[in-house]
Design an enzyme around this catalytic site. Structure first.
Site, short mmCIF file in Angstrom:
data_model
loop_
_atom_site.label_atom_id
_atom_site.label_comp_id
_atom_site.label_asym_id
_atom_site.label_seq_id
_atom_site.Cartn_x
_atom_site.Cartn_y
_atom_site.Cartn_z
N LYS A 125 35.53 -40.75 -11.67
CA LYS A 125 34.32 -41.53 -11.37
C LYS A 125 34.71 -42.85 -10.72
CE LYS A 125 31.85 -43.81 -14.64
NZ LYS A 125 31.00 -43.90 -15.83
N ARG A 133 32.72 -46.38 -10.04
CA ARG A 133 31.46 -47.10 -10.27
C ARG A 133 31.32 -48.22 -9.24
NH1 ARG A 133 27.59 -47.60 -14.02
NH2 ARG A 133 28.48 -46.40 -15.74
N ASP A 136 30.03 -36.94 -23.34
CA ASP A 136 30.36 -38.35 -23.13
C ASP A 136 30.00 -39.15 -24.38
OD1 ASP A 136 31.40 -40.47 -21.74
OD2 ASP A 136 29.92 -40.44 -20.12
O1 RP5 Z 1 26.09 -44.23 -16.12
P1 RP5 Z 1 25.50 -44.84 -17.34
O2 RP5 Z 1 24.68 -43.85 -18.12
O3 RP5 Z 1 24.75 -46.10 -17.04
O4 RP5 Z 1 26.67 -45.35 -18.26
C1 RP5 Z 1 27.34 -44.54 -19.17
C2 RP5 Z 1 28.74 -44.26 -18.69
O5 RP5 Z 1 29.47 -45.45 -18.46
C3 RP5 Z 1 30.64 -45.47 -19.25
O6 RP5 Z 1 30.98 -46.75 -19.60
C4 RP5 Z 1 30.31 -44.56 -20.42
O7 RP5 Z 1 31.45 -44.06 -21.06
C5 RP5 Z 1 29.53 -43.49 -19.72
O8 RP5 Z 1 30.41 -42.61 -19.06
#
Ligand code: RP5
Length: 309
Positions: free
Chosen positions: A195, A197, A221
């Protein structure tokens, strides 16, 4: 009375389940919000009257800001009244995700909030806290008795009962610990996505190099917050030919329209623990919490005994 479990009306069900599992007395904290948003809390023991020796406060710290003030008021008041030992059962622990300054000047809330809870309480029990760059809860909450439990073994049992030979997938590197644990317990195939972000609700997901064609996939998750991580992962899996994508999360945070975001991406069933109250709750954590709390309350129990529960 030796030990009393205190809780709020909005968490009546999971708190009472824990009290019943431990045969503990439980009582409500009354909460009044004044027009200016200040809080008045009333504890079930009066000044000068008998005070329980040990108070267990049940408060899951989703939507945390008011709740942190509640904990400050409860803990300081209880100490003033003579309570000897204070234990916090916080199935969801807030502010654990900001564990470093990602940009100059950012406040590292994990250690600050963790330190705050460590000053108020003698013991803290939580479930699947988001510990990404640290291994032990004690690094965030400086207490010997800071205990981490997991909802994943129960979620894995549930998945095994509901699906025949599913593929377990973690949406990002941080989820590997939970997916690998569930795979080890069940023997199911598993993989972990990559992933990136880009912001609160913008994530890109790259699938692991395994064949998902025709598979029943379960995304596992720790937390669903905006829902975008699971939504993007589900879209990618269905786009690659997965027959179905269900979701199992410990913490059903589902902020705003997160649940719809995820369902609109094609997610089928959603299973969660009752660490955060949500219609998707399928697992009660009361037995696991009771086991850990029982060990903590027994004098001489070693901290961390319940870590593998
Ligand atoms: O994408 P959202 O739902 O906002 O955030 C949740 C995710 O962001 C990470 O920290 C958590 O472990 C999970 O994978």
């Amino acid at each position: 009375m030796a030990t009393l479990l205190l809780h709020f009306e909005d968490e009546n069900v999971p708190a009472r389940r824990l009290a019943e599992a431990m045969e503990l007395s439980a009582a409500l904290i009354e909460r009044h919000r004044f027009p200016d948003e200040e809080l008045r809390l009333t504890l079930p023991f009066a000044e000068g009257g008998p005070v329980p020796d040990t108070l267990v406060v049940y408060r899951s710290l989703d939507r945390p800001n008011d709740k942190l003030v509640e904990l400050l008021l409860i803990a300081r008041h209880a100490r003033q009244q003579g309570a000897r030992r204070l234990v916090l059962v916080a199935p969801y622990l807030a502010y654990m995700r900001q564990d470093i300054a990602f940009h100059p000047g950012e406040v590292v809330s994990q250690t600050i909030v963790g330190g705050f809870l460590g000053e108020l309480f003698d013991g803290v029990i939580t479930v699947d806290p988001h510990l990404h760059r640290i291994d032990h809860l004690q690094e965030a909450i400086p207490l010997d008795q800071a205990v981490t439990l997991s909802g994943v073994p129960r979620l894995a049992e549930l998945i095994a009962a509901r699906l025949d030979d599913p593929l377990l997938v973690g949406p990002d590197a941080e989820s590997a610990q939970w997916v690998e644990g569930a795979a080890a317990a069940t023997g199911f195939d598993h993989g972990v996505c990559r992933k990136v972000r880009h912001g609160d609700t913008r994530v890109d997901i790259e699938l692991p190099g395994i064949d998902v064609d025709g598979r029943q996939v379960v995304l596992i998750d720790d937390v669903a917050s905006s829902g975008h991580t699971l939504a993007r992962a589900a879209e990618a899996l269905l786009g690659a030919g997965a027959a179905s994508v269900d979701v199992a999360v410990t913490h059903a945070l589902f902020a705003g329209n997160a649940f719809e975001v995820m369902k609109n991406a094609g997610v089928g069933k959603v299973w969660s623990t009752d660490c955060i109250i949500h219609p998707s709750n399928a697992i009660s954590m009361a037995p696991v919490l009771a086991d850990a709390l029982g060990r903590m309350l027994v004098k001489g129990a070693k901290p961390g005994d319940a870590r593998t529960a």
